[in-house]
Design a protein around this motif. Sequence first.
Motif, short mmCIF file in Angstrom:
data_model
loop_
_atom_site.label_atom_id
_atom_site.label_comp_id
_atom_site.label_asym_id
_atom_site.label_seq_id
_atom_site.Cartn_x
_atom_site.Cartn_y
_atom_site.Cartn_z
N ASN A 41 10.00 -0.26 4.84
CA ASN A 41 8.85 0.43 5.12
C ASN A 41 9.29 1.47 6.08
N HIS A 42 8.26 2.56 6.72
CA HIS A 42 8.60 2.97 7.61
C HIS A 42 8.93 2.90 8.67
N GLY A 239 0.52 13.14 -0.15
CA GLY A 239 1.56 12.70 -0.46
C GLY A 239 2.08 11.87 1.63
N SER A 241 1.26 8.45 3.68
CA SER A 241 1.41 7.45 3.38
C SER A 241 0.41 6.84 4.93
N THR A 243 1.66 5.59 7.23
CA THR A 243 2.55 3.89 7.75
C THR A 243 3.11 4.85 9.32
N ILE A 272 -3.86 9.41 -2.69
CA ILE A 272 -2.59 8.28 -2.75
C ILE A 272 -2.83 7.54 -3.55
N LYS A 275 -3.73 2.99 -4.53
CA LYS A 275 -4.28 1.84 -2.86
C LYS A 275 -5.82 1.21 -4.10
N THR A 293 -7.55 8.05 -4.85
CA THR A 293 -6.94 6.97 -5.68
C THR A 293 -6.81 6.67 -7.12
N HIS A 301 1.68 10.35 -12.55
CA HIS A 301 1.88 11.28 -11.19
C HIS A 301 1.33 12.09 -11.54
#
Length: 372
Positions: A41-42, A239, A241, A243, A272, A275, A293, A301
């Motif tokens: 993760n971020h 694009g 997120s 986070t 996004i 989700k 989403t 995509h």
Amino acid sequence: KRDLQESGAAGAAPAVELARKLEERRAVRNEVVKLVSNGSNHTNYELAAQLLEDSLKDASMQQYLAEILKKQVPRGRQILDTRTARDKPSMGHLEARSKVDLKAGAATDYSVMASRIDYIQCMKFFSILTTNYSWELCVCDRPYDPHEGPENEGCGICRGITPLSGKDRLPQFLDIVRSMPSQIVPMNERPIVQIHGSVSNPRTIVLSREGYRELLHGNRSYHDFLKSVMMSRTILYLGFSFTDDYLNEVRSDVMSMKGPSSQTKNLAYAIIADKSPSHCAYYDQHEGVKILTWDSSLYGHGVMDRYMDSILCMTDTSAALSGAKLILFLPPREGTERSSGKEKLLKIQLELANETRKSFVQNVMHRDCYLP
């Protein structure tokens, strides 16, 4: 290793010290690999960057990253020229073909990215803020070169406009907040800010948690700018997120000033994938962000491109009328000369022609974007 071998003849103590440093760097490397493995993760990426930055005190992590991105990520203009050379290999496009060499593999074909750059160029954004460090949004025919003089100003990307740049490269924060252009602004003239730094100036690149903290809390004008933009503009996230704890903190400050008024329900929109309904409902009710989403396992995509296409058609006349067959008839009003109707019809035709010139979205959707 080479330093360790060369120091062997000088004595045991230097060799032991270098061996210890080598072992420490191996340990850091193993820890970084774990942090950035698949599914990270971020927060883990921030921790990995901080570890590297702390361990490479005698070198520049930002410089290393900048060199890699310069080699691996092409400029936006190169992406567009590569697409043009592939799709239109006619005599009229020899200039584009001369810039790339597809047979030699000198340019990678990013056809979907080229379409998205087309969309971004044609959408009527007042400005663009990007967290990317690289040059994929630079569409200048002649990128900025400080040795060429002021006549070649370039865009915000190739000039390295960031919040941590020097005085001559700082973003025009006030202009971005207050400006309200009535027409579409060319990409190279639009304010574009790389808010986390640029490869044009590696020292501005923000990687670590300490760097993010210093950028937001140590740069008051940047913090005030982000807050003003979120309060006064409707933002479209592409694009992104959500986070980034520091940007989320600024948005929370803005949301604390939001009352129950329906006029300010959505402060932003975000495209996004993947989700859940509960995730979307939470952001809609508590964060002021409407998420668009879809399930990428079912539809791929390319849905992002369809959303961008829909937004463009709803905000740009020429894009909406692209390919349409129209008959315009404007009868004159009673009591006026018949020529007035002709003059109005001519005016409409001129306005439509002007709209067509302003926007050049014609078949920008790559065929793969339509496939499930």
